[in-house]
Scaffold this motif. Structure first.
Motif, short mmCIF file in Angstrom:
data_model
loop_
_atom_site.label_atom_id
_atom_site.label_comp_id
_atom_site.label_asym_id
_atom_site.label_seq_id
_atom_site.Cartn_x
_atom_site.Cartn_y
_atom_site.Cartn_z
N ALA A 74 45.90 18.84 -28.39
CA ALA A 74 46.58 17.66 -27.85
C ALA A 74 46.12 17.45 -26.41
O ALA A 74 46.03 18.40 -25.63
N GLN A 75 45.79 16.22 -26.10
CA GLN A 75 45.31 15.89 -24.76
C GLN A 75 45.89 14.54 -24.35
O GLN A 75 45.72 13.55 -25.05
N ALA A 76 46.57 14.52 -23.23
CA ALA A 76 47.17 13.29 -22.74
C ALA A 76 46.09 12.37 -22.18
O ALA A 76 45.22 12.80 -21.43
N THR A 77 46.15 11.10 -22.57
CA THR A 77 45.17 10.10 -22.14
C THR A 77 45.89 8.94 -21.49
O THR A 77 46.88 8.43 -22.03
N GLU A 78 45.39 8.54 -20.36
CA GLU A 78 45.95 7.40 -19.64
C GLU A 78 45.27 6.11 -20.10
O GLU A 78 44.05 6.03 -20.15
N THR A 186 44.00 11.48 -34.74
CA THR A 186 42.69 11.79 -34.17
C THR A 186 41.92 10.52 -33.85
O THR A 186 41.28 10.41 -32.79
N ALA A 187 41.96 9.54 -34.76
CA ALA A 187 41.25 8.28 -34.52
C ALA A 187 41.85 7.53 -33.34
O ALA A 187 41.11 6.97 -32.51
N LEU A 188 43.16 7.50 -33.23
CA LEU A 188 43.81 6.84 -32.09
C LEU A 188 43.47 7.54 -30.78
O LEU A 188 43.19 6.90 -29.76
N ALA A 191 39.89 6.75 -29.79
CA ALA A 191 39.75 5.40 -29.27
C ALA A 191 40.31 5.29 -27.85
O ALA A 191 39.74 4.62 -26.98
N ALA A 192 41.43 5.98 -27.59
CA ALA A 192 42.01 5.96 -26.24
C ALA A 192 41.10 6.68 -25.25
O ALA A 192 40.95 6.25 -24.10
N ALA A 193 40.48 7.78 -25.68
CA ALA A 193 39.59 8.52 -24.79
C ALA A 193 38.35 7.72 -24.44
O ALA A 193 37.78 7.89 -23.35
N ASN A 194 37.92 6.83 -25.34
CA ASN A 194 36.73 6.01 -25.09
C ASN A 194 37.05 4.72 -24.35
O ASN A 194 36.14 3.90 -24.16
N GLY A 195 38.30 4.52 -23.97
CA GLY A 195 38.67 3.34 -23.21
C GLY A 195 38.81 2.07 -24.02
O GLY A 195 38.77 0.97 -23.46
N ALA A 196 38.97 2.20 -25.33
CA ALA A 196 39.09 1.02 -26.19
C ALA A 196 40.52 0.58 -26.40
O ALA A 196 40.77 -0.48 -26.98
N VAL A 197 41.50 1.38 -25.94
CA VAL A 197 42.91 1.09 -26.19
C VAL A 197 43.55 0.53 -24.93
O VAL A 197 43.33 1.04 -23.82
N HIS A 258 45.85 0.44 -40.40
CA HIS A 258 44.74 0.70 -41.33
C HIS A 258 43.64 1.45 -40.58
O HIS A 258 43.16 0.99 -39.54
N ILE A 259 43.23 2.59 -41.14
CA ILE A 259 42.25 3.43 -40.46
C ILE A 259 40.90 2.73 -40.34
O ILE A 259 40.20 2.87 -39.34
N TYR A 260 40.53 1.93 -41.34
CA TYR A 260 39.25 1.23 -41.27
C TYR A 260 39.27 0.18 -40.17
O TYR A 260 38.29 0.02 -39.43
N ASP A 261 40.37 -0.57 -40.05
CA ASP A 261 40.47 -1.57 -38.98
C ASP A 261 40.43 -0.90 -37.61
O ASP A 261 39.86 -1.44 -36.65
N LEU A 262 41.03 0.27 -37.52
CA LEU A 262 41.05 0.99 -36.24
C LEU A 262 39.66 1.44 -35.83
O LEU A 262 39.25 1.30 -34.67
N LEU A 263 38.90 2.00 -36.77
CA LEU A 263 37.56 2.49 -36.45
C LEU A 263 36.57 1.35 -36.27
O LEU A 263 35.56 1.51 -35.57
N ASN A 264 36.84 0.21 -36.89
CA ASN A 264 35.90 -0.90 -36.85
C ASN A 264 36.09 -1.77 -35.61
O ASN A 264 35.22 -2.59 -35.30
N ALA A 265 37.18 -1.60 -34.90
CA ALA A 265 37.49 -2.48 -33.77
C ALA A 265 36.81 -2.00 -32.49
O ALA A 265 36.70 -0.79 -32.24
N ASP A 266 36.38 -2.97 -31.68
CA ASP A 266 35.86 -2.67 -30.35
C ASP A 266 36.98 -2.54 -29.32
O ASP A 266 36.84 -1.80 -28.33
N HIS A 267 38.08 -3.26 -29.55
CA HIS A 267 39.24 -3.20 -28.66
C HIS A 267 40.50 -3.06 -29.52
O HIS A 267 40.64 -3.75 -30.53
N VAL A 268 41.38 -2.17 -29.09
CA VAL A 268 42.66 -1.96 -29.76
C VAL A 268 43.76 -2.33 -28.79
O VAL A 268 43.95 -1.67 -27.76
N LEU A 269 44.48 -3.40 -29.10
CA LEU A 269 45.56 -3.90 -28.25
C LEU A 269 46.89 -3.53 -28.89
O LEU A 269 47.21 -4.00 -29.98
#
Length: 284
Positions: A74-78, A186-188, A191-197, A258-269
């Motif tokens: 577990a790792q906290a992400t801002e 893990t997918a969320l 995505a947060a660690a890569n700055g997409a969320v 949906h896991i596919y929508d999450l992985l396929n998105a460039d931005h998660v709002l």
């Protein structure tokens, strides 16, 4: 029945050896030669690598690996918090679980699980035994110049049966509930660690116009041609009606991500009211 060993013990006295005795003697010699070769190979392996690898030891190693539990980290992400106009108003912390080193395989299995369960499996074709007709010979055996035919249901003729065609089947795959939750977390987290969320405050969208939704996405940092996933607490009718014809824009609610929508998105709002639900369901 006397065998080869008895003939050797009697010395000069020659005893007849049946075919069965000769076969046993040759088989016994082959076994002894094979055993010597295996012992020599094991000795050479132990001299080079140390302890020889036996079948029993291999079973113990496999069992010990199977008993090892998956390491969950577990790792906290801002992540940034955006107001209705798209300006940054603060930060939020997402403390989600992650599968660590085995995350790639786990998430891939979850994607395959979801996509396979979406398949209806209703495609069907008719074999030559199921095609209607074909009871009589289509034309005489001789005199036409064509190949001889006994039925018009042959797979070689248009309108005939299909060879090895699809039949209705079940494509569904099973995956444990805890594994599915860990894969989504893990997918969320990735995505947060890569700055997409980004955590956003949604406008009212009372006019239900596409122009309003496009301007809001641009203010949130979604560029032209980029794919975006909007996760809301409940279905937002104004947002849905105004943005359903925008290419690359997908809507999910907090209970059906949906896991596919999450992985396929460039931005998660993510709507601000959804963050506590994510922390409760996917948090460490």
């Amino acid at each position: 029945v006397p065998c080869a060993r008895e003939s050797e013990e009697r010395g000069a006295l020659r005893v007849f050896e049946p075919r069965q005795c000769r076969a046993e003697r040759s088989t016994h010699g082959q076994r002894e030669g094979k055993g010597e070769m295996e012992r020599a190979a094991m000795g050479a392996r132990s001299a080079v690598r140390g302890t020889p690898v036996t079948h029993a030891r291999a079973r113990v190693v496999v069992a010990s690996r199977a008993r090892q539990a998956r390491r969950v980290t577990a790792q906290a992400t801002e992540v940034a918090v955006l107001n209705e106009s798209g300006e940054k108003s603060g930060t939020a912390t997402l403390d989600l679980k992650s599968a660590g080193e085995s995350s790639k395989g786990l998430v891939h299995r979850y994607v395959v699980h979801v996509l396979r369960n979406q398949r209806q499996g209703t495609s069907s074709t008719l074999t030559r035994g199921e095609v209607r007709g074909g009871g009589r010979k289509p034309y005489p055996q001789k005199g036409t110049g064509s190949a001889r035919r006994g039925t018009k249901r042959s797979p070689l003729i248009p309108g005939g049966g299909i060879i090895f065609g699809p039949k209705p089947r079940d494509y569904s795959a099973k995956m444990n509930k805890k594994e599915r939750q860990l894969a989504m977390a893990t997918a969320l987290d990735n995505a947060a660690a890569n700055g997409a969320v980004s955590v956003v405050s949604l406008p009212s969208f009372e006019d239900r116009k596409t122009k309003t939704v496009v301007s809001w996405l641009a203010s949130a940092g979604v560029g032209a041609g980029e794919k975006a996933l909007v996760i809301t607490k409940e279905q937002n009718e104004g947002l849905y009606l105004g943005g359903r014809n925008i290419p690359g824009l997908v809507f999910n609610t907090q209970d059906s991500i949906h896991i596919y929508d999450l992985l396929n998105a460039d931005h998660v709002l993510i709507e601000e009211a959804v963050v506590p639900h994510l922390q409760e369901r996917y948090g460490a």
